[in-house]
Every structure is written in C-alpha cells, then in structure tokens.
Design a protein around this motif. Sequence first.
Motif, PDB file in Angstrom:
ATOM      1  N   LYS A  54     -38.961  27.608 -23.571  1.00 14.54           N
ATOM      2  CA  LYS A  54     -39.161  29.043 -23.371  1.00 14.54           C
ATOM      3  C   LYS A  54     -39.915  29.733 -24.514  1.00 14.54           C
ATOM      4  O   LYS A  54     -39.780  30.928 -24.706  1.00 14.54           O
ATOM      5  N   LYS A  55     -40.720  28.966 -25.236  1.00 16.94           N
ATOM      6  CA  LYS A  55     -41.577  29.534 -26.280  1.00 16.94           C
ATOM      7  C   LYS A  55     -43.017  29.404 -25.819  1.00 16.94           C
ATOM      8  O   LYS A  55     -43.407  28.359 -25.298  1.00 16.94           O
ATOM      9  N   PRO A  56     -43.816  30.438 -25.981  1.00 21.02           N
ATOM     10  CA  PRO A  56     -45.226  30.314 -25.599  1.00 21.02           C
ATOM     11  C   PRO A  56     -45.887  29.169 -26.361  1.00 21.02           C
ATOM     12  O   PRO A  56     -45.647  28.986 -27.557  1.00 21.02           O
ATOM     13  N   LEU A  57     -46.690  28.411 -25.656  1.00 19.75           N
ATOM     14  CA  LEU A  57     -47.366  27.289 -26.305  1.00 19.75           C
ATOM     15  C   LEU A  57     -48.265  27.744 -27.444  1.00 19.75           C
ATOM     16  O   LEU A  57     -48.513  26.988 -28.376  1.00 19.75           O
ATOM     17  N   SER A  58     -48.730  28.981 -27.394  1.00 16.97           N
ATOM     18  CA  SER A  58     -49.581  29.490 -28.485  1.00 16.97           C
ATOM     19  C   SER A  58     -48.808  29.588 -29.797  1.00 16.97           C
ATOM     20  O   SER A  58     -49.413  29.578 -30.866  1.00 16.97           O
ATOM     21  N   ASN A  59     -47.471  29.657 -29.722  1.00 21.79           N
ATOM     22  CA  ASN A  59     -46.649  29.723 -30.935  1.00 21.79           C
ATOM     23  C   ASN A  59     -46.314  28.356 -31.505  1.00 21.79           C
ATOM     24  O   ASN A  59     -45.776  28.255 -32.590  1.00 21.79           O
ATOM     25  N   ILE A  60     -46.610  27.325 -30.753  1.00 19.89           N
ATOM     26  CA  ILE A  60     -46.296  25.974 -31.205  1.00 19.89           C
ATOM     27  C   ILE A  60     -47.492  25.442 -31.985  1.00 19.89           C
ATOM     28  O   ILE A  60     -48.405  24.878 -31.420  1.00 19.89           O
ATOM     29  N   LYS A  61     -47.479  25.650 -33.270  1.00 22.18           N
ATOM     30  CA  LYS A  61     -48.600  25.212 -34.111  1.00 22.18           C
ATOM     31  C   LYS A  61     -48.474  23.735 -34.433  1.00 22.18           C
ATOM     32  O   LYS A  61     -49.363  22.952 -34.174  1.00 22.18           O
ATOM     33  N   LYS A  62     -47.364  23.372 -35.011  1.00 21.28           N
ATOM     34  CA  LYS A  62     -47.126  21.987 -35.388  1.00 21.28           C
ATOM     35  C   LYS A  62     -45.672  21.653 -35.134  1.00 21.28           C
ATOM     36  O   LYS A  62     -44.796  22.480 -35.333  1.00 21.28           O
ATOM     37  N   ILE A  63     -45.453  20.450 -34.717  1.00 19.93           N
ATOM     38  CA  ILE A  63     -44.095  20.030 -34.411  1.00 19.93           C
ATOM     39  C   ILE A  63     -43.452  19.343 -35.609  1.00 19.93           C
ATOM     40  O   ILE A  63     -42.315  19.586 -35.930  1.00 19.93           O
ATOM     41  N   ASN A  64     -44.182  18.502 -36.275  1.00 14.62           N
ATOM     42  CA  ASN A  64     -43.616  17.718 -37.365  1.00 14.62           C
ATOM     43  C   ASN A  64     -44.719  17.387 -38.363  1.00 14.62           C
ATOM     44  O   ASN A  64     -45.626  16.633 -38.039  1.00 14.62           O
ATOM     45  N   ASP A  65     -44.641  17.941 -39.536  1.00 15.71           N
ATOM     46  CA  ASP A  65     -45.623  17.717 -40.591  1.00 15.71           C
ATOM     47  C   ASP A  65     -47.038  18.000 -40.087  1.00 15.71           C
ATOM     48  O   ASP A  65     -47.336  19.099 -39.691  1.00 15.71           O
ATOM     49  N   ASP A  66     -47.876  16.972 -40.076  1.00  9.15           N
ATOM     50  CA  ASP A  66     -49.266  17.182 -39.671  1.00  9.15           C
ATOM     51  C   ASP A  66     -49.525  16.772 -38.225  1.00  9.15           C
ATOM     52  O   ASP A  66     -50.668  16.587 -37.829  1.00  9.15           O
ATOM     53  N   VAL A  67     -48.494  16.633 -37.436  1.00  5.34           N
ATOM     54  CA  VAL A  67     -48.645  16.249 -36.031  1.00  5.34           C
ATOM     55  C   VAL A  67     -48.844  17.501 -35.188  1.00  5.34           C
ATOM     56  O   VAL A  67     -48.075  18.443 -35.277  1.00  5.34           O
ATOM     57  N   SER A  68     -49.900  17.497 -34.400  1.00  7.36           N
ATOM     58  CA  SER A  68     -50.174  18.644 -33.546  1.00  7.36           C
ATOM     59  C   SER A  68     -50.631  18.150 -32.170  1.00  7.36           C
ATOM     60  O   SER A  68     -51.819  18.131 -31.864  1.00  7.36           O
ATOM     61  N   PRO A  69     -49.679  17.738 -31.328  1.00  5.33           N
ATOM     62  CA  PRO A  69     -50.047  17.230 -30.009  1.00  5.33           C
ATOM     63  C   PRO A  69     -50.556  18.348 -29.096  1.00  5.33           C
ATOM     64  O   PRO A  69     -50.259  19.519 -29.324  1.00  5.33           O
ATOM     65  N   LEU A  70     -51.313  17.986 -28.098  1.00  7.84           N
ATOM     66  CA  LEU A  70     -51.883  18.938 -27.156  1.00  7.84           C
ATOM     67  C   LEU A  70     -51.279  18.703 -25.773  1.00  7.84           C
ATOM     68  O   LEU A  70     -51.420  17.615 -25.209  1.00  7.84           O
ATOM     69  N   PRO A  83     -51.710  24.215 -18.691  1.00  7.35           N
ATOM     70  CA  PRO A  83     -51.117  25.339 -19.422  1.00  7.35           C
ATOM     71  C   PRO A  83     -52.135  26.072 -20.283  1.00  7.35           C
ATOM     72  O   PRO A  83     -53.165  25.525 -20.661  1.00  7.35           O
ATOM     73  N   ASP A  84     -51.813  27.323 -20.568  1.00  5.36           N
ATOM     74  CA  ASP A  84     -52.598  28.086 -21.544  1.00  5.36           C
ATOM     75  C   ASP A  84     -51.640  28.549 -22.632  1.00  5.36           C
ATOM     76  O   ASP A  84     -50.466  28.163 -22.654  1.00  5.36           O
ATOM     77  N   GLY A  85     -52.075  29.377 -23.518  1.00  7.49           N
ATOM     78  CA  GLY A  85     -51.252  29.833 -24.632  1.00  7.49           C
ATOM     79  C   GLY A  85     -50.029  30.630 -24.227  1.00  7.49           C
ATOM     80  O   GLY A  85     -49.053  30.716 -24.962  1.00  7.49           O
ATOM     81  N   LYS A  86     -50.062  31.216 -23.016  1.00 11.23           N
ATOM     82  CA  LYS A  86     -48.927  32.012 -22.538  1.00 11.23           C
ATOM     83  C   LYS A  86     -47.873  31.156 -21.822  1.00 11.23           C
ATOM     84  O   LYS A  86     -46.768  31.620 -21.584  1.00 11.23           O
ATOM     85  N   SER A  87     -48.250  29.942 -21.469  1.00 12.90           N
ATOM     86  CA  SER A  87     -47.320  29.049 -20.759  1.00 12.90           C
ATOM     87  C   SER A  87     -46.164  28.659 -21.666  1.00 12.90           C
ATOM     88  O   SER A  87     -46.298  28.630 -22.889  1.00 12.90           O
ATOM     89  N   ASN A  88     -45.027  28.363 -21.036  1.00 10.95           N
ATOM     90  CA  ASN A  88     -43.888  27.864 -21.801  1.00 10.95           C
ATOM     91  C   ASN A  88     -43.275  26.684 -21.065  1.00 10.95           C
ATOM     92  O   ASN A  88     -43.578  26.432 -19.909  1.00 10.95           O
ATOM     93  N   LEU A  89     -42.412  25.972 -21.767  1.00 11.04           N
ATOM     94  CA  LEU A  89     -41.760  24.806 -21.195  1.00 11.04           C
ATOM     95  C   LEU A  89     -40.372  25.175 -20.698  1.00 11.04           C
ATOM     96  O   LEU A  89     -39.680  25.978 -21.319  1.00 11.04           O
ATOM     97  N   LEU A  90     -39.998  24.561 -19.582  1.00 12.45           N
ATOM     98  CA  LEU A  90     -38.676  24.749 -19.014  1.00 12.45           C
ATOM     99  C   LEU A  90     -37.993  23.389 -18.902  1.00 12.45           C
ATOM    100  O   LEU A  90     -38.673  22.363 -18.824  1.00 12.45           O
ATOM    101  N   PRO A  91     -36.663  23.385 -18.884  1.00 16.18           N
ATOM    102  CA  PRO A  91     -35.971  22.100 -18.727  1.00 16.18           C
ATOM    103  C   PRO A  91     -36.432  21.386 -17.461  1.00 16.18           C
ATOM    104  O   PRO A  91     -36.696  22.013 -16.446  1.00 16.18           O
TER     105      PRO A  91
END
Length: 108
Positions: A54-70, A83-91
């Motif tokens: 439930k977080k916009p993908l645009s807010n997900i910069k990095k998950i772990n250190d220098d890892v930035s998956p797309l 998805p675009d930057g406004k999309s979010n993930l649901l269970p």
Amino acid sequence: MGIKIDLCIRPNTIAQKQIMDIITTPGTLEVLDFADDHFKIIGLKVPRSCQLLKKPLSNIKKINDDVSPLIICIKRKNKVFIPDGKSNLLPRDIIYVVTRTEDLEKTI
C-alpha cells in the motif's frame, strides 16, 4: 533431411534450467534470464507481511543498500497491468521484477 528442431533448442535442457532456477530461488514463481545472464526477471507473490504494501511505487527508492529492482508488471485478480509511480502493491498480487543477477537474493 532437415534440421531437427529439438536438437537446436534442446527443450529438456531449457526445462531443467527453469526448474533449477525456481528451486534455487525459493519464493519465486518464475525466473527468466536475459542480457547474457546479467539480469533476471522474477515472478513473486506479494505476501501479507511485505513492507512495501500500500505504498506508491514512486516512494520505493531502494529496498536494500544499493539494490533497486524495477517492478515491470502486476497481476491482480486476473488482471495484468504495467505499474506507474502511483501504483501500489496489495497482498497476493503477483509481480514481475527486473533485477541484476548478483542482486537476486537481496531482491527476493
């Protein structure tokens, strides 16, 4: 006499590699190699405990250190969308993610 296609493509070898990729990367639904195995596309089911829910993908910069998956695709209730930057993930979403091969474990 033509070329036997199964000798060129080797379906058994391809199937074995796909099975091994899934076995060696627990939690994935699918693993695809590309760019001479420098990158992977992985299919994952989003668990209820995911920190990215439930977080916009645009807010997900990095998950772990220098890892930035797309995240390139989300399947939700039998609908697939890019998805675009406004999309979010649901269970229980199924997502397809591009990541560097060396970052695969950190991404999962």
